[in-house]
Design an enzyme around this catalytic site. Sequence first.
Site, PDB file in Angstrom:
ATOM      1  N   GLY A  44       0.829  -1.211   0.000  1.00  0.00           N
ATOM      2  CA  GLY A  44       0.000   0.000   0.000  1.00  0.00           C
ATOM      3  C   GLY A  44       0.857   1.252   0.000  1.00  0.00           C
TER       4      GLY A  44
ATOM      5  N   ALA B 239       1.662   3.310  -2.227  1.00  0.00           N
ATOM      6  CA  ALA B 239       1.287   4.464  -3.053  1.00  0.00           C
ATOM      7  C   ALA B 239       0.081   5.192  -2.457  1.00  0.00           C
ATOM      8  CB  ALA B 239       0.959   4.019  -4.478  1.00  0.00           C
TER       9      ALA B 239
ATOM     10  N   GLY C 250       0.809   5.315   3.173  1.00  0.00           N
ATOM     11  CA  GLY C 250       1.931   4.527   2.666  1.00  0.00           C
ATOM     12  C   GLY C 250       3.007   5.387   2.020  1.00  0.00           C
TER      13      GLY C 250
ATOM     14  N   ASP D 204      -1.353  -7.341  -6.389  1.00  0.00           N
ATOM     15  CA  ASP D 204      -2.535  -7.665  -5.588  1.00  0.00           C
ATOM     16  C   ASP D 204      -2.078  -8.696  -4.559  1.00  0.00           C
ATOM     17  OD1 ASP D 204      -4.918  -8.778  -4.544  1.00  0.00           O
ATOM     18  OD2 ASP D 204      -6.005  -8.256  -6.382  1.00  0.00           O
TER      19      ASP D 204
ATOM     20  N   SER E  35      -5.971   0.040  13.416  1.00  0.00           N
ATOM     21  CA  SER E  35      -6.779   1.258  13.542  1.00  0.00           C
ATOM     22  C   SER E  35      -7.491   1.297  14.876  1.00  0.00           C
ATOM     23  CB  SER E  35      -7.821   1.270  12.426  1.00  0.00           C
ATOM     24  OG  SER E  35      -8.789   2.257  12.671  1.00  0.00           O
TER      25      SER E  35
ATOM     26  N   TYR F   3     -15.334  -2.622   7.983  1.00  0.00           N
ATOM     27  CA  TYR F   3     -13.916  -2.266   7.976  1.00  0.00           C
ATOM     28  C   TYR F   3     -13.265  -2.616   9.312  1.00  0.00           C
ATOM     29  CZ  TYR F   3      -9.861   0.831   8.401  1.00  0.00           C
ATOM     30  OH  TYR F   3      -8.620   1.336   8.643  1.00  0.00           O
TER      31      TYR F   3
ATOM     32  N   LYS G 151     -10.159  -5.203  10.310  1.00  0.00           N
ATOM     33  CA  LYS G 151      -8.935  -4.796  11.027  1.00  0.00           C
ATOM     34  C   LYS G 151      -8.707  -5.694  12.239  1.00  0.00           C
ATOM     35  CE  LYS G 151      -6.945  -2.045   8.588  1.00  0.00           C
ATOM     36  NZ  LYS G 151      -5.506  -2.037   8.255  1.00  0.00           N
TER      37      LYS G 151
ATOM     38  N   ARG H 246     -12.185  13.126  18.870  1.00  0.00           N
ATOM     39  CA  ARG H 246     -11.255  12.186  18.259  1.00  0.00           C
ATOM     40  C   ARG H 246      -9.835  12.664  18.566  1.00  0.00           C
ATOM     41  NH1 ARG H 246     -15.540  10.248  17.410  1.00  0.00           N
ATOM     42  NH2 ARG H 246     -16.303   9.187  15.550  1.00  0.00           N
TER      43      ARG H 246
HETATM   44  C1  UD1 Z   1     -11.908   7.401  10.870  1.00  0.00           C
HETATM   45  C2  UD1 Z   1     -11.901   6.618   9.581  1.00  0.00           C
HETATM   46  C3  UD1 Z   1     -11.532   5.210   9.815  1.00  0.00           C
HETATM   47  C4  UD1 Z   1     -10.178   5.156  10.464  1.00  0.00           C
HETATM   48  C5  UD1 Z   1     -10.252   5.938  11.754  1.00  0.00           C
HETATM   49  C6  UD1 Z   1      -8.901   5.966  12.432  1.00  0.00           C
HETATM   50  C7  UD1 Z   1     -13.338   6.896   7.705  1.00  0.00           C
HETATM   51  C8  UD1 Z   1     -14.742   6.991   7.184  1.00  0.00           C
HETATM   52  N1  UD1 Z   1     -13.214   6.671   8.993  1.00  0.00           N
HETATM   53  O1  UD1 Z   1     -12.948   6.924  11.703  1.00  0.00           O
HETATM   54  O2  UD1 Z   1     -11.465   4.513   8.587  1.00  0.00           O
HETATM   55  O3  UD1 Z   1      -9.799   3.848  10.726  1.00  0.00           O
HETATM   56  O4  UD1 Z   1     -10.653   7.275  11.491  1.00  0.00           O
HETATM   57  O5  UD1 Z   1      -7.950   6.586  11.642  1.00  0.00           O
HETATM   58  O6  UD1 Z   1     -12.381   7.030   6.991  1.00  0.00           O
HETATM   59  N2  UD1 Z   1     -18.469  13.764  10.447  1.00  0.00           N
HETATM   60  C9  UD1 Z   1     -18.994  15.036  10.289  1.00  0.00           C
HETATM   61  N3  UD1 Z   1     -19.223  15.493   9.024  1.00  0.00           N
HETATM   62  C10 UD1 Z   1     -18.944  14.747   7.905  1.00  0.00           C
HETATM   63  C11 UD1 Z   1     -18.378  13.452   8.075  1.00  0.00           C
HETATM   64  C12 UD1 Z   1     -18.144  12.989   9.357  1.00  0.00           C
HETATM   65  O7  UD1 Z   1     -19.267  15.738  11.273  1.00  0.00           O
HETATM   66  O8  UD1 Z   1     -19.153  15.251   6.796  1.00  0.00           O
HETATM   67  C13 UD1 Z   1     -18.222  13.273  11.831  1.00  0.00           C
HETATM   68  C14 UD1 Z   1     -18.737  11.880  12.078  1.00  0.00           C
HETATM   69  O9  UD1 Z   1     -20.080  11.910  12.425  1.00  0.00           O
HETATM   70  C15 UD1 Z   1     -17.843  11.417  13.217  1.00  0.00           C
HETATM   71  C16 UD1 Z   1     -16.522  12.155  12.981  1.00  0.00           C
HETATM   72  O10 UD1 Z   1     -16.830  13.196  12.062  1.00  0.00           O
HETATM   73  O11 UD1 Z   1     -18.374  11.834  14.448  1.00  0.00           O
HETATM   74  C17 UD1 Z   1     -15.404  11.310  12.437  1.00  0.00           C
HETATM   75  O12 UD1 Z   1     -15.804  10.722  11.238  1.00  0.00           O
HETATM   76  P1  UD1 Z   1     -14.833   9.838  10.294  1.00  0.00           P
HETATM   77  O13 UD1 Z   1     -13.539  10.515  10.111  1.00  0.00           O
HETATM   78  O14 UD1 Z   1     -15.624   9.532   9.074  1.00  0.00           O
HETATM   79  O15 UD1 Z   1     -14.761   8.451  11.075  1.00  0.00           O
HETATM   80  P2  UD1 Z   1     -14.025   7.882  12.359  1.00  0.00           P
HETATM   81  O16 UD1 Z   1     -15.025   7.032  13.038  1.00  0.00           O
HETATM   82  O17 UD1 Z   1     -13.397   8.913  13.208  1.00  0.00           O
END
Ligand code: UD1
Length: 349
Positions: A8, A10, A14, A56, A120, A180, A184, A248
């Site tokens: 991964g 690219a 990665g 792949d 993750s 997903y 993981k 987060r």
């Molecule tokens: C994200 C990643 C996940 C990764 C993890 C750790 C995605 C979809 N999720 O999880 O793959 O493993 O970080 O690195 O890639 N939100 C908004 N507005 C939007 C979109 C989202 O407010 O337009 C909010 C969501 O409701 C959520 C927060 O943002 O509360 C985080 O969302 P997101 O980044 O999508 O997912 P994670 O669960 O944090």
Amino acid sequence: MTHVLVTGGAGFIGTHVVVALHRAGHQVSVVDVGHPGAHRAPPPDTVAGAPLRRVDLRDRYAVADALTGVDVVVHQAAMVGLGVDLNDLPEYVGCNDLGTAVLLAEMARVGVHRLVLASSMVVYGEGAYTCPAHGPVRPGPRAGADLAAGRFESACAACGAALEPGLVDEEAPLDPRSVYAATKVAQEHLTAAWCRQTGGTVVALRYHNVYGPGMPRDTPYSGVAAIFRSALAAGRAPRVFEDGRQRRDFVHVDDVAAANVAAVTATGGRTGWRAYNIASGRPASIGEMAAELARVTGGPTPVVTGEFRLGDVRHVIASPVRARTELGFRAAVHLADGVREFADAPLRG
Ligand code: UD1
């Protein structure tokens, strides 16, 4: 010199890992399938000067070939994000779990015993919570009716009291809440079984919310930082779901790359399987992230919409202590600096 194969290599993370490994003086080989979920355009022919091989991971012959002369595998290749719908399920499992299984089998056959796994924070499900009366508790998925009524915080199942979010550490039980996340968790378990059977070494890095240059644009597979950034670039206000107070740990991709370099070194001095949070240790709310991005880009003020996604967890904030003490990893990029740079940095098409 250690010869490292990055799968991964690219992709968003990665690519940064390949650059950081090069800078640290390692010989780096790169494979990537150029999956359409991550790459709208075909990937480049080279990454940081290393030729990119289109492999792949489900193709054992190609994998065996790529493993020639390799000391350590850094396994970043995966389909990420929430995806579109359940039609994505076979491809998630195929890429993430069957791909990992073939990689592990070939590593064992060829005699490569050191692995860094990109895991993750999604393996935890919800973060850590404490009830004032009942101590540490693990809330289940939030009910659609509660979310629709604007009750976003989880309550204690025993007494209904509001829960206090805390830092999740690596001993927290695994509780995957999406396809997903389930793939993981399976990767973690497969690599642990491989490790026991081969006597090898696995360092599993549980990334928190990674952001930074080269992040894919707004797609069903993108994290929230890229979604906000894409909205602002198009002159639209970021749409902040729930009440924007969900938290987060945003960690810059350069820090994630540095963690991988530290992990490669760590695989040299030990055997066994061990997981680490890779986080900044400085939690932020989604509302704060949106506001900061809007401020530095001079874009429209974010709108807090009250919308929700049923699969979302409320708070996941991380303890960075184990990675600090055992890997010597400490995130260096402050959110304000990282966001300022991210505001102008290119995203990937
Ligand atoms: C994200 C990643 C996940 C990764 C993890 C750790 C995605 C979809 N999720 O999880 O793959 O493993 O970080 O690195 O890639 N939100 C908004 N507005 C939007 C979109 C989202 O407010 O337009 C909010 C969501 O409701 C959520 C927060 O943002 O509360 C985080 O969302 P997101 O980044 O999508 O997912 P994670 O669960 O944090």
